[in-house]
Structure formats: C-alpha cells, structure tokens
Design a protein around this motif. Sequence first.
Motif, PDB file in Angstrom:
ATOM      1  N   SER A 112      14.062 -16.740 -11.558  1.00 30.63           N
ATOM      2  CA  SER A 112      14.371 -15.309 -11.547  1.00 30.63           C
ATOM      3  C   SER A 112      15.808 -15.081 -11.108  1.00 30.63           C
ATOM      4  CB  SER A 112      13.411 -14.564 -10.614  1.00 30.63           C
ATOM      5  OG  SER A 112      12.082 -14.648 -11.085  1.00 30.63           O
ATOM      6  N   TRP A 129       5.138 -12.866 -13.731  1.00 26.80           N
ATOM      7  CA  TRP A 129       6.483 -13.368 -13.958  1.00 26.80           C
ATOM      8  C   TRP A 129       7.375 -12.286 -14.568  1.00 26.80           C
ATOM      9  CZ3 TRP A 129       3.793 -17.937 -16.766  1.00 26.80           C
ATOM     10  CH2 TRP A 129       3.152 -18.742 -15.802  1.00 26.80           C
ATOM     11  N   ASP A 131       7.031  -9.057 -14.062  1.00 25.44           N
ATOM     12  CA  ASP A 131       7.313  -8.104 -12.987  1.00 25.44           C
ATOM     13  C   ASP A 131       8.424  -8.598 -12.074  1.00 25.44           C
ATOM     14  OD1 ASP A 131       5.348  -6.455 -13.969  1.00 25.44           O
ATOM     15  OD2 ASP A 131       3.862  -6.960 -12.438  1.00 25.44           O
ATOM     16  N   GLN A 132       8.578  -9.899 -11.954  1.00 27.96           N
ATOM     17  CA  GLN A 132       9.617 -10.471 -11.096  1.00 27.96           C
ATOM     18  C   GLN A 132      10.930 -10.716 -11.838  1.00 27.96           C
ATOM     19  OE1 GLN A 132       7.748 -13.991  -9.416  1.00 27.96           O
ATOM     20  NE2 GLN A 132       6.915 -12.817  -7.704  1.00 27.96           N
ATOM     21  N   GLY A 133      10.956 -10.423 -13.119  1.00 31.11           N
ATOM     22  CA  GLY A 133      12.180 -10.629 -13.874  1.00 31.11           C
ATOM     23  C   GLY A 133      12.503 -12.086 -14.129  1.00 31.11           C
ATOM     24  N   TRP A 166      17.498 -10.098  -5.991  1.00 29.94           N
ATOM     25  CA  TRP A 166      17.359  -9.102  -7.056  1.00 29.94           C
ATOM     26  C   TRP A 166      18.700  -8.712  -7.657  1.00 29.94           C
ATOM     27  CZ3 TRP A 166      19.347  -4.112  -6.332  1.00 29.94           C
ATOM     28  CH2 TRP A 166      19.686  -3.775  -5.024  1.00 29.94           C
ATOM     29  N   TYR A 210      13.877 -10.002 -22.162  1.00 32.37           N
ATOM     30  CA  TYR A 210      13.840  -8.623 -21.675  1.00 32.37           C
ATOM     31  C   TYR A 210      14.658  -7.692 -22.575  1.00 32.37           C
ATOM     32  CZ  TYR A 210      11.770 -10.782 -17.615  1.00 32.37           C
ATOM     33  OH  TYR A 210      10.928 -11.503 -16.803  1.00 32.37           O
ATOM     34  N   LYS A 238      14.286  -4.741 -16.820  1.00 33.71           N
ATOM     35  CA  LYS A 238      14.018  -6.124 -16.431  1.00 33.71           C
ATOM     36  C   LYS A 238      13.215  -6.124 -15.140  1.00 33.71           C
ATOM     37  CE  LYS A 238      16.115 -10.684 -15.935  1.00 33.71           C
ATOM     38  NZ  LYS A 238      17.361 -11.475 -15.809  1.00 33.71           N
ATOM     39  N   GLY A 239      12.220  -6.996 -15.068  1.00 30.66           N
ATOM     40  CA  GLY A 239      11.335  -6.960 -13.912  1.00 30.66           C
ATOM     41  C   GLY A 239      10.625  -5.621 -13.881  1.00 30.66           C
ATOM     42  N   GLN A 240      10.706  -4.949 -12.748  1.00 34.05           N
ATOM     43  CA  GLN A 240      10.197  -3.587 -12.641  1.00 34.05           C
ATOM     44  C   GLN A 240      11.357  -2.603 -12.447  1.00 34.05           C
ATOM     45  OE1 GLN A 240       7.108  -1.875 -12.702  1.00 34.05           O
ATOM     46  NE2 GLN A 240       6.398  -3.688 -13.793  1.00 34.05           N
ATOM     47  N   ASN A 251      14.080   0.729  -9.115  1.00 33.89           N
ATOM     48  CA  ASN A 251      12.909  -0.118  -8.959  1.00 33.89           C
ATOM     49  C   ASN A 251      11.662   0.764  -9.001  1.00 33.89           C
ATOM     50  OD1 ASN A 251      10.869  -1.863  -8.221  1.00 33.89           O
ATOM     51  ND2 ASN A 251      11.954  -2.714  -6.452  1.00 33.89           N
TER      52      ASN A 251
END
Length: 264
Positions: A112, A129, A131-133, A166, A210, A238-240, A251
């Motif tokens: 990530s 995965w 959700d975590q980018g 992040w 993404y 990307k991710g959330q 976020n």
Amino acid sequence: MLYEGTLAKMQTEYGKPIQYYLVFENSFLNLNQQIGKPLEVVLKGYQCLNCSKQKKIFRQGFCYDCFYGSPAAGDWIMRPELSTAHLGIADRDLDYETKVQVQPHVVYLACSSELKVGVTRKTQVPTRWIDQGAEKAIVIVEVPNRYLAGITEVALKAHFSDKINWRKMLTNAISHFDLPSERIKLQNLLPEEVQEFFLPEKIDVFEMEYPVARYPSSISSLSLDKTTSFSGILAGIKGQYLLFEDGTVFNVRAFEGYHVAITV
C-alpha cells in the motif's frame, strides 16, 4: 444532481479499474462517473450507524454509547489476537463474536505504501485490500478463526509494518516488492500453531487498479469537523479516499455516520 444520506464506507466492485459507490438509504452514486467533474460535500448532521440516533459520532461511525457497548466495536476488531469466541468466551456478545471470529481468516502481505502485514476475514478478499489502497497483495495463510490470524500478525509485526503511510499511498509513492518471494522468506516466522496452514505453492498475487486520472504531488486532508462544506473537481479514488484536483483528499470511512448532502 443532489444525493443526501449518512456516510458509510464506499462500496466497491473489483474490476479494471475498481468501481466505487456511495450507497445511501434511497439512492446510490457511482463515483467513477464523476471523475473530472465537480463534486460538493456539505455536512448536514449525524446518525449513529448502530442505533440510528442523531447523535454526535464518537468513533468508527458509532456514537459514544454504541462504541463502548456494541460487539461490533470490541477491542478484538483492531486487535484480533484478543479474540476468544473460539473458546466460547464472550467479550460483549458471544453469538455475534462467534459469527464473526469463528470463520476463515487470512493473513496477508500487501503493498500500500511499504510492505505491510494484515488480517481480514476470507469473505473480505479483495475488499479489504481495496479499502487500504493496496496495489498488490498475497495471502500468507488461511486459518479457521480470528485468534490464529491475530497471533500470526503479532509474530510478523516484528518484521513488517502493520500500518499504511497514507500520504505515500495517495501520492502513489509506493515501494514495490516480489510478494511470492517475500512470502516464502517469512515461513519460519509463523507461530507453531499456524505452520500447518502455510502452503508453499500458494503464490497467487492480487493486483488492484484504481480510477485515478492524476495523483497529487502534495495533499491536504479534508475534515468535516473543521470544514462543513467543500467543493472541487474529483481527480480519482483510491482506498477509501476521494482525491481532488487541488490536492484535497477526503477519507470517506473516517466520517462514517456523518449525514451529508452531495451535489454532482
């Protein structure tokens, strides 16, 4: 067009690229279709995701009372090694905890930002995965309950991070690794109780793509507690996180339980 409802984490559909949806009680929004277009977010209030009362959100989409009372917010959520349902021992609600804890879980390596180790229920692959980018991920072991996954993660945290940088993830400053090779090297680090679940030949790597038109070079985080209204051009997801052209990132999961109006 106006969409209004209480934020929960974006729902995703694995594809190339991944599809993202904001789902409200009476409507949903495919966010991929809004990339390159203006999007406005306005805070309207709060609604606890557990009791549905219009109370200030404390953590994880829950009001204060629900966070400290609901079995869905027990300490074993963030620290799976504390799981006890497999022993028939309750934390807050044994029926709920048995349903969630006593089912197949996986321990994984993911890229990530740096290489990280993590735990998730098997049913949450590859959602966790996404959700975590994570750009790539590989399963280390699949075990029959959350406790075994938790003690495996604890053992591996001495050698791998369990956190995501992040800022690196959102600016796409990611370190790349040969995941099958890294997986083989850590076999001897696994707890004795978990060794039987390690399959050397299991080398499938999941890759995530993404929907990002352009990654920011620097970022600024949007907080609805400080800024109750924001508008910008959506540059990607990307991710959330929603990524905007001016470098603002939002976020969505961090503001679960916040009631918003979204205009596109």
